[in-house]
Structure formats: C-alpha cells, structure tokens
Design a protein around this motif. Structure first.
Motif, short mmCIF file in Angstrom:
data_model
loop_
_atom_site.label_atom_id
_atom_site.label_comp_id
_atom_site.label_asym_id
_atom_site.label_seq_id
_atom_site.Cartn_x
_atom_site.Cartn_y
_atom_site.Cartn_z
N THR A 7 2.57 -3.32 23.05
CA THR A 7 2.19 -3.68 21.68
C THR A 7 1.86 -2.45 20.84
O THR A 7 1.15 -1.55 21.27
CB THR A 7 0.97 -4.62 21.70
N PHE A 8 2.38 -2.46 19.62
CA PHE A 8 2.09 -1.46 18.59
C PHE A 8 1.25 -2.18 17.53
O PHE A 8 1.66 -3.23 17.01
CB PHE A 8 3.41 -0.95 18.01
N ILE A 9 0.08 -1.64 17.20
CA ILE A 9 -0.83 -2.29 16.24
C ILE A 9 -1.21 -1.31 15.15
O ILE A 9 -1.55 -0.15 15.44
CB ILE A 9 -2.11 -2.80 16.92
N PHE A 10 -1.17 -1.76 13.89
CA PHE A 10 -1.62 -0.91 12.80
C PHE A 10 -2.41 -1.74 11.81
O PHE A 10 -2.22 -2.96 11.69
CB PHE A 10 -0.44 -0.22 12.10
N GLY A 11 -3.33 -1.09 11.09
CA GLY A 11 -4.14 -1.80 10.11
C GLY A 11 -5.23 -0.90 9.57
O GLY A 11 -5.36 0.27 9.94
N GLU A 70 -7.48 4.15 6.72
CA GLU A 70 -8.61 3.90 5.83
C GLU A 70 -8.13 3.95 4.38
O GLU A 70 -7.18 4.65 4.06
CB GLU A 70 -9.71 4.94 6.03
N GLY A 71 -8.80 3.19 3.53
CA GLY A 71 -8.54 3.27 2.11
C GLY A 71 -7.35 2.47 1.62
O GLY A 71 -6.90 2.65 0.50
N THR A 72 -6.82 1.57 2.47
CA THR A 72 -5.73 0.71 2.03
C THR A 72 -6.28 -0.66 1.67
O THR A 72 -7.49 -0.84 1.54
CB THR A 72 -4.67 0.59 3.14
N GLY A 80 -2.75 -6.48 3.66
CA GLY A 80 -1.41 -6.85 3.20
C GLY A 80 -0.66 -5.70 2.58
O GLY A 80 0.21 -5.93 1.74
N PHE A 81 -0.96 -4.46 2.99
CA PHE A 81 -0.31 -3.32 2.33
C PHE A 81 1.18 -3.23 2.63
O PHE A 81 1.91 -2.51 1.97
CB PHE A 81 -1.01 -2.00 2.65
N SER A 82 1.66 -3.94 3.63
CA SER A 82 3.09 -3.98 3.94
C SER A 82 3.64 -2.55 4.08
O SER A 82 3.13 -1.78 4.88
CB SER A 82 3.85 -4.77 2.87
N LEU A 83 4.63 -2.19 3.29
CA LEU A 83 5.21 -0.84 3.37
C LEU A 83 4.38 0.20 2.62
O LEU A 83 4.61 1.39 2.74
CB LEU A 83 6.64 -0.86 2.82
N GLY A 84 3.47 -0.27 1.79
CA GLY A 84 2.55 0.64 1.12
C GLY A 84 3.16 1.48 0.03
O GLY A 84 2.62 2.53 -0.32
N ASP A 85 4.30 1.06 -0.56
CA ASP A 85 4.91 1.88 -1.61
C ASP A 85 5.42 0.98 -2.74
O ASP A 85 5.12 -0.20 -2.80
CB ASP A 85 6.02 2.76 -1.03
N ARG A 86 6.22 1.56 -3.63
CA ARG A 86 6.64 0.84 -4.83
C ARG A 86 7.58 -0.34 -4.54
O ARG A 86 7.82 -1.16 -5.41
CB ARG A 86 7.33 1.80 -5.81
N SER A 87 8.11 -0.40 -3.35
CA SER A 87 8.97 -1.54 -3.04
C SER A 87 8.17 -2.84 -2.90
O SER A 87 8.74 -3.93 -2.99
CB SER A 87 9.74 -1.28 -1.73
N THR A 120 -2.21 4.73 -1.11
CA THR A 120 -1.74 3.78 -0.11
C THR A 120 -0.61 4.36 0.71
O THR A 120 -0.57 4.22 1.93
CB THR A 120 -1.29 2.46 -0.78
N VAL A 121 0.31 5.04 0.05
CA VAL A 121 1.44 5.64 0.75
C VAL A 121 0.95 6.67 1.76
O VAL A 121 1.37 6.69 2.92
CB VAL A 121 2.42 6.29 -0.24
N GLU A 122 0.03 7.54 1.31
CA GLU A 122 -0.47 8.58 2.20
C GLU A 122 -1.28 7.99 3.35
O GLU A 122 -1.13 8.39 4.50
CB GLU A 122 -1.35 9.55 1.39
N ASN A 123 -2.10 7.00 3.03
CA ASN A 123 -3.00 6.46 4.04
C ASN A 123 -2.27 5.71 5.15
O ASN A 123 -2.73 5.71 6.30
CB ASN A 123 -4.05 5.55 3.40
N THR A 124 -1.18 5.05 4.82
CA THR A 124 -0.47 4.29 5.86
C THR A 124 0.48 5.18 6.65
O THR A 124 0.96 4.77 7.71
CB THR A 124 0.33 3.13 5.25
N LYS A 125 0.76 6.39 6.15
CA LYS A 125 1.51 7.40 6.89
C LYS A 125 2.81 6.87 7.51
O LYS A 125 3.14 7.16 8.65
CB LYS A 125 0.62 8.01 7.98
#
Length: 273
Positions: A198-202, A234-236, A239-246, A256-261
């Motif tokens: 399992t791969f987990i992110f959040g 941290e700091g997202t 439901g950030f999903s891809l974390g970018d303009r899409s 958000t983009v930086e934080n989700t890396k």
C-alpha cells in the motif's frame, strides 16, 4: 488512445445500479511496440458515498495516461444506493472486467493497482481487505478474478465506528444498515499479512478526514509486515487531488503544488519497482 464507457450492469447481470467504467488506455503501434503491456490503475474517486468527485476522476486518469499507464475510472453507486454489497460489488466487477479485457487494453494483469481518494480510498481498501475472501465469487460468480498488485490511497477514510457516526461517509455507507457493518467496513481491523502492498498519501492536519484514519491503516500494515509507503504533507486541503490548476480554479494556493510534491510520481515509482 483507447477511450470507452462501459455500463457494468450490462456485463454483470447481478448489478442493479448504473455503475460505469470509463477506459483511458494508451494504444500500441508498430513504431514502438505492438505487444507492449502496461501497468493499470482502477480509480475510485471520493465524495463521501454521496457524489463521485470530478476533480479526482478524469484529470487523474489523464495524468496517469500521460505516463503510459492504463487508467480505468469507476463511477460507482452513491447514496441512497450504497446498501451492502454496493458499491463494493461494482469495484469487484470492474477489476474482473479489466482482467477479462486485458489483452484488448494492453494491460499487464500482474500490475493492476487500485487508486482511491477519501471515501473512494475506503472503497479501494475494502477491496484490498476482501479480495481473497469468498465474497467476490459469491457476489459475481466462480470465474471472477479479483487479483491486483497493490493499493494507492489518498487521504482515505478507513475507520467506521461510533466516533464516525456524524460523518457523511458513515451515514451514507452504514448509517441505515445493521451495526455489524461497522466492523465489516472498519478496514484497519481486517489487515492480515496477505493484505496488498500500500502507498498512502495525505495531509496530517486534514480537517475533513482526520489523518488518524490513514494512521490506523499504516499501523495495522506495519504490525502485519505489509509493505507500506507513506507520504504525509502539510498545508494542503482535503481533496487536493493533483494539487494543480487541472483541479483548481485560477485562485488556488500555489503552495498546494509544492506541498503535495507530485505524489503521483512517487506512486508510479511504487507501482513500477
């Protein structure tokens, strides 16, 4: 590219709701490799079992498609059609469909992963908990193939207990059913050494689905010696999903983009190693 929409009830008569599987798969061509097989993801978007999030649907499928990965998007049953065994049976049906059409979609059957977000992470982990049980064959028939290689879980719902009774996910999934469904759907209680890697992110400060959900699963995986690759940000926002303009409008927070890396890059490494 192969793009199709499959009404799963037409393929599996035991389904009574209108679950849909959307196919986004790279096609093969002579110039590179006419016989290429690829890893695949079955995407289960979030939405508290009362909606299927669009931000965690097509944009995610297209991002993975861009990395030469076959993507299958499951639009599963939502409230009030979430009574047992729905939408779990639909996810099992989607898995079986991918196996049965692996040649058509150029899928490597040994490299199918479930990618779930929030409540969709709960759905994906439910399939992980019960894939080796008699349930898939009981629900869909003896020829059902529920095999897959691992789970990719984004800010997942995992725990279903008294403390969760006020949440929309709890209400929509088990709120109308017998209390025994709490135990059945509390995934951390069903981890064994054969649970999928399992791969987990959040976000550890998630105020919608507390990170304790993911942590409960992480702890259970470690106790059972199951491979677990965890990425906590941290700091997202939930439901950030891809974390970018899409998946955000023009006013989204650039942090958000930086934080989700680019979690999906790490997920691809996890899938391909």
């Amino acid at each position: 590219m192969i793009y199709e929409k499959i009404e799963l009830a037409k393929e599996y008569p035991s389904l009574k709701h209108k679950a849909q599987l959307t196919v986004f798969c790279p096609d093969n061509f002579n110039e590179i490799s006419i016989n290429r097989k690829r890893e695949a993801i079955l995407i289960c978007p979030g939405g508290a079992y009362q909606m299927v999030s669009q931000r965690e649907s097509e944009p995610v499928a297209l991002r993975f498609l861009g990395f030469d990965t076959c993507a299958f998007l499951l639009t599963y049953s939502i409230f009030p059609d979430t009574e047992y065994p729905y939408p779990m049976i639909e996810a099992f049906a989607a898995l079986d469909f991918i196996h049965k059409h692996a040649e058509q979609y150029h899928v490597d059957e040994s490299k199918i992963f479930l990618l779930g977000f929030s409540a969709g992470g709960h759905l994906a982990s439910t399939i992980g908990a019960y894939k080796d049980s008699p349930l898939p064959k009981q629900l869909l028939g003896e020829e059902t193939n529920s095999d897959f290689a691992g789970l990719l879980l984004g800010y997942p719902v995992i725990v279903m207990n008294k403390e969760c009774e006020g949440t929309r996910t709890y209400i929509n999934l088990v709120g109308r059913g017998p209390k025994k469904l709490e135990e059945f759907y509390s995934i951390e209680k069903h981890v064994t050494p054969s649970f999928p890697r399992t791969f987990i992110f959040g976000d550890k400060n998630d105020d919608a689905v507390p990170h304790q959900n993911a942590q409960a699963l992480i702890d259970a995986l470690k106790e059972n010696g199951v491979e677990c690759d965890e990425h906590t940000y941290e700091g997202t926002v939930h439901g950030f999903s891809l974390g970018d303009r899409s998946v955000y409008n023009d006013a989204f927070d650039l942090k958000t983009v930086e934080n989700t890396k680019n979690w999906y890059i790490d997920a691809l490494k996890f899938m391909r190693k």
